[in-house]
Write an enzyme that holds these catalytic residues in place. Sequence first.
Site, PDB file in Angstrom:
ATOM      1  N   HIS A 378       0.788  -1.236   0.000  1.00  0.00           N
ATOM      2  CA  HIS A 378       0.000   0.000   0.000  1.00  0.00           C
ATOM      3  C   HIS A 378       0.811   1.272   0.000  1.00  0.00           C
ATOM      4  CE1 HIS A 378      -4.160  -1.410   0.634  1.00  0.00           C
ATOM      5  NE2 HIS A 378      -3.591  -2.452   1.210  1.00  0.00           N
ATOM      6  N   LYS A 569      -9.087  13.665   4.039  1.00  0.00           N
ATOM      7  CA  LYS A 569      -8.220  12.479   4.039  1.00  0.00           C
ATOM      8  C   LYS A 569      -7.259  12.664   5.202  1.00  0.00           C
ATOM      9  CE  LYS A 569      -6.995  13.489  -0.269  1.00  0.00           C
ATOM     10  NZ  LYS A 569      -6.830  12.284  -1.056  1.00  0.00           N
ATOM     11  N   ARG A 570      -6.504  11.624   5.558  1.00  0.00           N
ATOM     12  CA  ARG A 570      -5.508  11.800   6.606  1.00  0.00           C
ATOM     13  C   ARG A 570      -4.621  12.988   6.259  1.00  0.00           C
ATOM     14  NH1 ARG A 570      -1.762   8.018   6.606  1.00  0.00           N
ATOM     15  NH2 ARG A 570      -2.428   7.324   4.563  1.00  0.00           N
ATOM     16  N   LYS A 575       0.240  14.372   0.943  1.00  0.00           N
ATOM     17  CA  LYS A 575      -1.101  14.636   0.418  1.00  0.00           C
ATOM     18  C   LYS A 575      -1.308  16.134   0.152  1.00  0.00           C
ATOM     19  CE  LYS A 575      -3.292  10.532   2.544  1.00  0.00           C
ATOM     20  NZ  LYS A 575      -4.135   9.888   1.512  1.00  0.00           N
ATOM     21  N   THR A 677      -8.807   6.275  -2.567  1.00  0.00           N
ATOM     22  CA  THR A 677     -10.163   5.790  -2.815  1.00  0.00           C
ATOM     23  C   THR A 677     -11.146   6.939  -2.585  1.00  0.00           C
ATOM     24  OG1 THR A 677     -10.186   4.966  -0.527  1.00  0.00           O
ATOM     25  CG2 THR A 677      -9.816   3.340  -2.276  1.00  0.00           C
ATOM     26  N   LYS A 681     -14.790   8.012  -4.547  1.00  0.00           N
ATOM     27  CA  LYS A 681     -16.081   8.311  -3.919  1.00  0.00           C
ATOM     28  C   LYS A 681     -16.605   9.669  -4.387  1.00  0.00           C
ATOM     29  CE  LYS A 681     -14.165   6.185   0.235  1.00  0.00           C
ATOM     30  NZ  LYS A 681     -13.499   6.570   1.487  1.00  0.00           N
TER      31      LYS A 681
HETATM   32  C1  LIG Z   1     -12.220   6.794   1.750  1.00  0.00           C
HETATM   33  C2  LIG Z   1     -11.725   7.155   3.081  1.00  0.00           C
HETATM   34  C3  LIG Z   1     -10.357   7.397   3.273  1.00  0.00           C
HETATM   35  C4  LIG Z   1      -9.345   7.344   2.151  1.00  0.00           C
HETATM   36  O1  LIG Z   1      -9.238   8.635   1.555  1.00  0.00           O
HETATM   37  P1  LIG Z   1      -8.071   9.002   0.543  1.00  0.00           P
HETATM   38  O2  LIG Z   1      -8.495  10.324   0.019  1.00  0.00           O
HETATM   39  O3  LIG Z   1      -8.066   7.953  -0.523  1.00  0.00           O
HETATM   40  O4  LIG Z   1      -6.823   9.061   1.308  1.00  0.00           O
HETATM   41  C5  LIG Z   1      -9.929   7.745   4.540  1.00  0.00           C
HETATM   42  N1  LIG Z   1     -10.797   7.851   5.571  1.00  0.00           N
HETATM   43  C6  LIG Z   1     -12.110   7.639   5.417  1.00  0.00           C
HETATM   44  C7  LIG Z   1     -13.011   7.796   6.580  1.00  0.00           C
HETATM   45  C8  LIG Z   1     -12.627   7.285   4.173  1.00  0.00           C
HETATM   46  O5  LIG Z   1     -13.934   7.061   4.025  1.00  0.00           O
END
Ligand SMILES: *Cc1c(COP(=O)(O)O)cnc(C)c1O
Length: 832
Positions: A378, A569-570, A575, A677, A681
């Site tokens: 990952h 995101k984190r 990022k 991911t 979404k």
């Molecule tokens: C989808 C999701 C992530 C992943 O987000 P990225 O933008 O791909 O880093 C992290 N936390 C939560 C709660 C999510 O639903």
Amino acid sequence: MMADMTNEVDSALDGTGAPTPAPRKNDPETLARQIVEKLTYSVGKTPAEARRYDWLEATTLVIRDRIIDQWMESSQRAKTSGEKRVCYLSMEFLIGRLLRDAINNLNLTEPIREALSRYGVDLDLVELLEPDAALGNGGLGRLAACFMESMASTDIPGFGYGIRYVHGFFRQEIADGAQVELPETWLAHGNPWEFERRELAYEIGFGGKVTTIQEPGRPARQVWRPAERVLAVAYDTPIVGWRGRRVNTLRLWSAQPLDPILLDAFNSGDHIGALVESNKAEAITRILYPADSHQAGQELRLRQEYFFSSASLQDIIRRHLHANENLSNLADKFSIQLNDTHPAVSVAELMRLLIDVHGHEWAEAWEITRNTFSYTNHTLLPEALEHWPIHLFERLLPRQMQIIYAINAGVIREAAQEKGFDDSKIAAISLIDEGNGRRVRMGQLAFVGSHAVNGVSALHTELMKETVFHHLHLLYPDRIENKTNGVTPRRWLMQANPGLTDLVTDAIGPAFLDDIEKIADLDPLADDAAFRERFAAVKRRNKEQLANLIGERMATQVDPGAIFDIQVKRIHEYKRQFLNIIEAIALYDQIRSHPERDWTPRVKIFAGKAAPSYAQAKQIIHLANDVARTINSDPAVRDLLKVVFIPNYNVSLAEIIMPAADLSEQISTAGLEASGTGNMKFAMNGALTIGTLDGANVEMLEHVGEDNIFIFGLTAEEVAQRRREAHSGRSIIAELPLLREALDAISSGVFSPEDPARYHDLVSNLYNNDWWMTCADFQAYWDTQRRLDALWQDQDEWQAKAVHNTARMGWFSSDRSIREYARDIWKAGPDA
Ligand SMILES: *Cc1c(COP(=O)(O)O)cnc(C)c1O
């Protein structure tokens, strides 16, 4: 190593002798009666006394009964058919709330809503009371949750194995602009979804010694006598697939002491000492460490990893031996997917169980092991690739350490003899890193112990071959393959965005609900003005909902007519939330200097947690909040720009945010984001993406088309090149007044007047070393944002692109990912 186990006393839900239940009625009448029954006999309340929380409990129990029927049926089927089963080992399962998922997948949303409304109870409000199961900290854990749902939905007998953290990942609050970490108490009110399996408990050892036993006429054997032992107890949660066809199991392990209390010590007056062993055992499953912590070297984390790996393998072996004579055919009956390196110690542990406990020869054990495991990588970030100091590993897991040395010797022999690897190449593939005080490399262990190794996007897989696993790839050229991530459309479209789901159903019929790729039929409607208007109206309602949440939680008013520009995101340097904040400051500057221009109103929304030990990431959160405070209270920018940081990002918050976005920020330094991911979404829900050519953005570009995504910045190759040349930010900053002024404002304390030096280091780092290419990409990012401003003025164009995004994202369903894993790696499932 099994405690208290017999094959007859299997899990009740493994199906043996389960009664065949009468089919249940699902009309509102029946459901209402059953909910009131549960309220009365399980919760102990009358409808008149019941609080909303009691209705949640009663409704959950009614739904649960229906799931259990199907659960037994699925387990029974998997068992008697002898079909191959897939075990997904993951340190994290970020599953979020389960009630809505279950109701939706059983197709009971409308009848349940109606049943509750007879008592004046609103299903939506009831669902909101369920706590989020926070058993993960980001994308990796959410992927595991989407995969569990997709395995159930695509009829694959999948089994998740992980840890039942009492506190999960921390709850984030913001105090005076800074992150504060608090324990998550998701189990405080009990958890109706889980079933404790007292009879499924395994002993897990730590420490102690290995002795060689030599019996006359027999080969020498190694016997490990651990100094410490704890019990792993199983808790099962049902995972319901689409239309309830299959219900799979998520089995989470809880650590318990063998002796809950040392009675001698207690009776002699040492009341605390009597509980020391017990506390030590229970500590193993108390909290989840952030995976991206810079100081993840905690011994407790290695204990956690071994604990859940060993328990899961012992359980898999027991299940296998239930129907098979021995373990020789294990790989024909079970596939075990390692989600990142956290369960990589499983490779050594399965070898130990096969050889020491079940009497297999080394060569056969190695064959079985490799054929059973596969591994998903990952991250390419060197600090996130796990490696453990040899002395720690040896002390905690002495037998597994021996086995790792022996595996390593075999791999090195093969590399030297068959491929003629020289010393430097051998050092690169070795499971032992001799350079950094001698460490065990978990990535290498997972790689050599697996028959397939996959990356999570096309770009990431190629980079894996060139970087982290370059030499192992030369040694085993057929092992690495790609499996691009996906997200489940049930949660991320149907449940999160019922308005859009209804609109799409109305426009193209319901077939896309069963096969999300059919949502492509929507594509021509991008040219239909009436449809675009309805599409925009759905988005508008979702934005109003998010605006209400922001108003309620943070007392900030935002205008749903503005562009909702969202990065959630984190929080991590790669990022590049910092780049986004700098752009906000530059825009703020420009609006103040040129109030007469026709500015496009924007709301910049951030959310995300920083690992508690990651100081830079916490500074970025602080800065976002400081900038928000300054801009939002400046009357000069009116409603043209707002900045919001929403605390405690989690799955339930994401379900409200994703459908409300106009613009999705996916702006990582190219080559650093394995897949993402969140990007998927957002786009499924009709957001346009501004992003770099990184992770799955590359494939999103191919699917949605270059007119419908906004790509900017350096490529992965250019980033690598600039890093080799060690550019600082200084010369770029000198040439870009917009950037310079924004950075000056930050470092001089414009946003932190109470502590003007707060961001001095954050900014001076950029001058000295632009490692994340924040300066190098600034101008391209700024220009692309201004193109988006202009596009917003042409709502027909914007909405057409938004429709194309929704219509063309079907491929990014985790159903597609799972079918690929099943076909290429697991050889399991209905098409195997
Ligand atoms: C989808 C999701 C992530 C992943 O987000 P990225 O933008 O791909 O880093 C992290 N936390 C939560 C709660 C999510 O639903």
